[in-house]
Enzyme design. Structure first.
Site, PDB file in Angstrom:
ATOM      1  N   SER A  46       7.597  50.902  75.745  1.00 55.89           N
ATOM      2  CA  SER A  46       7.305  52.142  74.309  1.00 55.89           C
ATOM      3  C   SER A  46       6.150  52.345  73.617  1.00 55.89           C
ATOM      4  O   SER A  46       5.417  51.455  73.725  1.00 55.89           O
ATOM      5  CB  SER A  46       8.159  52.208  73.415  1.00 55.89           C
ATOM      6  OG  SER A  46       8.446  52.586  72.026  1.00 55.89           O
ATOM      7  N   TYR A  52      11.645  46.401  66.767  1.00 54.21           N
ATOM      8  CA  TYR A  52      11.685  47.001  67.549  1.00 54.21           C
ATOM      9  C   TYR A  52      10.535  47.369  68.798  1.00 54.21           C
ATOM     10  O   TYR A  52      10.146  47.337  69.876  1.00 54.21           O
ATOM     11  CB  TYR A  52      11.924  49.096  67.798  1.00 54.21           C
ATOM     12  CG  TYR A  52      11.712  49.322  68.715  1.00 54.21           C
ATOM     13  CD1 TYR A  52      12.975  49.166  70.130  1.00 54.21           C
ATOM     14  CD2 TYR A  52      10.994  50.349  69.209  1.00 54.21           C
ATOM     15  CE1 TYR A  52      13.714  49.882  70.982  1.00 54.21           C
ATOM     16  CE2 TYR A  52      11.338  50.948  70.232  1.00 54.21           C
ATOM     17  CZ  TYR A  52      12.038  50.934  71.366  1.00 54.21           C
ATOM     18  OH  TYR A  52      12.134  51.926  72.346  1.00 54.21           O
TER      19      TYR A  52
END
Length: 255
Positions: free
Chosen positions: A147, A160
């Site tokens: 990501s 995350y």
């Protein structure tokens, strides 16, 4: 003739969103795709049917990630079916796509939430690869879906982003360790993508679409196919000399 004819791919989280787009693209390029899903059998069956209806080959396997023994169960499910779809067994492409989010800042994050996001996003890919090595053929591909959050400060998603940073480090070490076998390992790092997960705040909201699109140098929100096409390149022989890299798939966000 497809770029991936004769190849077998495993895509975790392959029934929805980015994973579904990856499944469909790899199958279109000729790979037999094992679509790994956690709970939604209907979604997995739907994408398998779609692939088969367009002339491709795919099959669904079930294994919930983030729980003890997940990697072993996933590969057992794979082994039970692969011969029927690709005689000889084995795998050529492993795509670790499945992941979960965690919208918590440092002060509010609980230990249980921390453990769960790391279990799904880091531990599961680690042991999926570890258990898969005896099945992964020389010259294979490992592609981890990371990501853009791994390189941008996002305090409201601190855990995350940390998992994706760990995944990129995992990728780097895999590339070094497995290079002698001709196996490449790379990460693909998407930004904001128009998937079902983001639908609640993004779709049917022109202001949110505009604000999200403005973050990217290319001026729009990403689509699952934008990521899938990059994965297809890394899975192909055209990417044989690319390994240990994080490929930015954010459309130039945060430049």
């Amino acid at each position: 003739m497809g770029a991936l004819d004769g190849k077998v791919a495993l895509v975790t989280g392959g029934s929805r969103g980015i994973g579904r787009a990856i499944t469909e693209r790899l199958a279109r390029d000729g790979a037999v795709v094992a679509v790994a899903y956690a709970r939604d059998r209907a979604a997995a069956d739907e994408v398998v049917t779609r692939v088969r209806d367009t002339g491709g080959r795919a099959f669904a396997i079930q294994a919930e990630l983030g729980v003890p023994g997940d990697a072993a169960r996933l590969w057992a499910a794979f082994d039970a079916q692969v011969e029927a779809h690709a005689p000889g067994g084995g795998v050529d492409i492993i795509v670790n796509n499945a992941g979960i989010g965690c919208d918590r800042d440092l002060a509010s994050l609980t230990e249980a939430e921390f453990d769960q996001v790391f279990a799904v996003n880091v531990r599961a890919p680690f042991f999926i690869v570890q258990h898969g090595l005896k099945r992964l053929r020389d010259g294979g591909r490992i592609i981890n879906i990371s990501s853009g959050a791994a390189r941008l400060a996002m305090p409201n998603g601190i855990a995350y982003g940390s998992t994706k940073g760990a995944l990129d480090t995992f990728t780097l070490n895999l590339a070094k360790e497995l290079g002698a076998r001709g196996i490449t390992a790379n990460s693909v790092a998407p930004g904001i993508i128009d998937t079902d997960i983001n639908a609640g705040w993004l779709r049917d909201n022109p202001e949110a679409q505009a604000n999200a699109g403005a973050l990217a140098a290319l001026g729009r929100v990403g689509q699952p196919e934008d990521v899938a096409d990059i994965v297809a390149f890394l899975a192909s022989d055209d990417a044989r000399w690319v390994t240990g890299r994080v490929v930015d798939a954010t459309g130039g966000s945060g430049l």
